[in-house]
Design an enzyme around this catalytic site. Structure first.
Site, PDB file in Angstrom:
ATOM      1  N   LYS A 125      22.008  41.776 107.118  1.00  0.00           N
ATOM      2  CA  LYS A 125      22.284  42.795 106.084  1.00  0.00           C
ATOM      3  C   LYS A 125      23.153  42.191 104.975  1.00  0.00           C
ATOM      4  O   LYS A 125      22.993  41.011 104.656  1.00  0.00           O
ATOM      5  CB  LYS A 125      22.908  44.037 106.720  1.00  0.00           C
ATOM      6  N   GLY A 161      23.466  51.277 113.605  1.00  0.00           N
ATOM      7  CA  GLY A 161      24.881  51.163 113.275  1.00  0.00           C
ATOM      8  C   GLY A 161      25.725  52.293 113.826  1.00  0.00           C
ATOM      9  O   GLY A 161      26.878  52.471 113.440  1.00  0.00           O
TER      10      GLY A 161
HETATM   11  P1  13P Z   1      22.484  47.745 114.296  1.00  0.00           P
HETATM   12  O1  13P Z   1      22.070  46.774 115.371  1.00  0.00           O
HETATM   13  O2  13P Z   1      23.795  47.390 113.661  1.00  0.00           O
HETATM   14  O3  13P Z   1      22.393  49.161 114.744  1.00  0.00           O
HETATM   15  O4  13P Z   1      21.397  47.593 113.106  1.00  0.00           O
HETATM   16  C1  13P Z   1      20.057  47.623 113.409  1.00  0.00           C
HETATM   17  C2  13P Z   1      19.281  47.254 112.223  1.00  0.00           C
HETATM   18  O5  13P Z   1      19.237  47.987 111.246  1.00  0.00           O
HETATM   19  C3  13P Z   1      18.579  45.960 112.232  1.00  0.00           C
HETATM   20  O6  13P Z   1      17.692  45.850 111.160  1.00  0.00           O
END
Ligand code: 13P
Length: 251
Positions: A12, A174
């Site tokens: 991200k 998240g």
């Molecule tokens: P998380 O593992 O932080 O929940 O994020 C998942 C995600 O959006 C992966 O693309």
């Protein structure tokens, strides 16, 4: 038929150049010699080439977090398939729920991105997922059907074989709230059946469907044991080498 597992880390909007190089090097070390599963990293655009350089002697695949449907031109703020390939990328995440929700990308635009990736030689990783509201209203399968049918419109059977799908329920991203392995398996099986209807069973059986949404060291083994879960798309837990390496080594 069991497909080769794929463990993918979506970084991200995290990591400076130095942080990215360190993290990539550590992941490169801990995954050296593993060949019964694939590993993929999706760093921010700004560090794609550095990460690819750090991992040039490894089998780790590099993906971008989005891709434009055009290969060059007046598209301020976008990045083209050829740019991604020239930086060392071979795949692109497309239609992530953060793109859909925060930046209002719709199925039509996402389909253009999928087609652009395929046209210019990148593996699309098409993300789909329902919101909490949609799940509570029992619209999960309707929403996912639309995301798959519209997102893959015009994609040939040959190109479908190269495409990866990632199911990421928005309510699990998240939030620390993972879909149970049964909930995830139910959706993965549904998606595979839908692909079999749209293409053929052989193709549906060969497509890797990843699960994403709060995957961590404690739940990865249970998720990966499900018949139709072929890998994980990991956010938060991919930002620490220790946890991501444990996830790569799921049992
Ligand atoms: P998380 O593992 O932080 O929940 O994020 C998942 C995600 O959006 C992966 O693309």
């Amino acid at each position: 038929m069991k497909r080769k597992p794929l463990l993918a880390g979506n970084w991200k909007m995290h990591t400076t150049v130095i942080e990215a190089c360190h993290l990539a090097a550590e992941i490169g070390r801990c995954s050296a010699g593993i060949d019964d599963r694939d590993v993929l990293l999706a760093p921010p655009f700004t560090v794609l080439s550095e990460v690819a350089h750090v991992l040039k002697d490894s089998k780790i695949m590099i993906a971008s977090q989005n891709v434009c449907w055009e290969d060059s031109g007046a598209f301020t703020g976008e990045i083209s398939p050829t740019m991604i390939k020239s930086a060392g990328g071979t795949a692109a995440i497309i239609g992530h729920s953060e793109r859909r929700q925060i930046f209002h990308e719709d199925n039509r635009m996402i389909n253009k991105r999928v087609q652009g990736a395929l046209k210019f030689g990148l593996v699309p990783i098409l993300c789909i997922g329902e919101t909490l509201e949609e799940r509570e209203e029992e619209r999960t399968f309707i929403v996912l059907t639309g995301q798959i049918r519209d997102g893959l419109a015009g994609v040939s059977a040959g190109d479908m074989k190269k495409t990866i799908v990632a199911y990421e329920p928005v309510w699990a991203i998240g939030t620390g709230k993972t879909a149970s392995k049964e909930q995830a398996q139910e959706v993965h099986a549904f998606v595979r059946n839908l692909l079999a209807e749209m293409y053929e069973k052989d193709i549906a059986d060969s497509v890797r469907i990843l699960y994403g949404g709060s995957v961590n060291v404690d739940n990865v083994d249970g998720l990966m044991a499900q018949a139709d879960i072929d890998g994980a798309l990991v956010g938060g837990a991919a930002l620490k080498a220790e946890s991501f390496c444990r996830i790569i080594n799921f049992t």
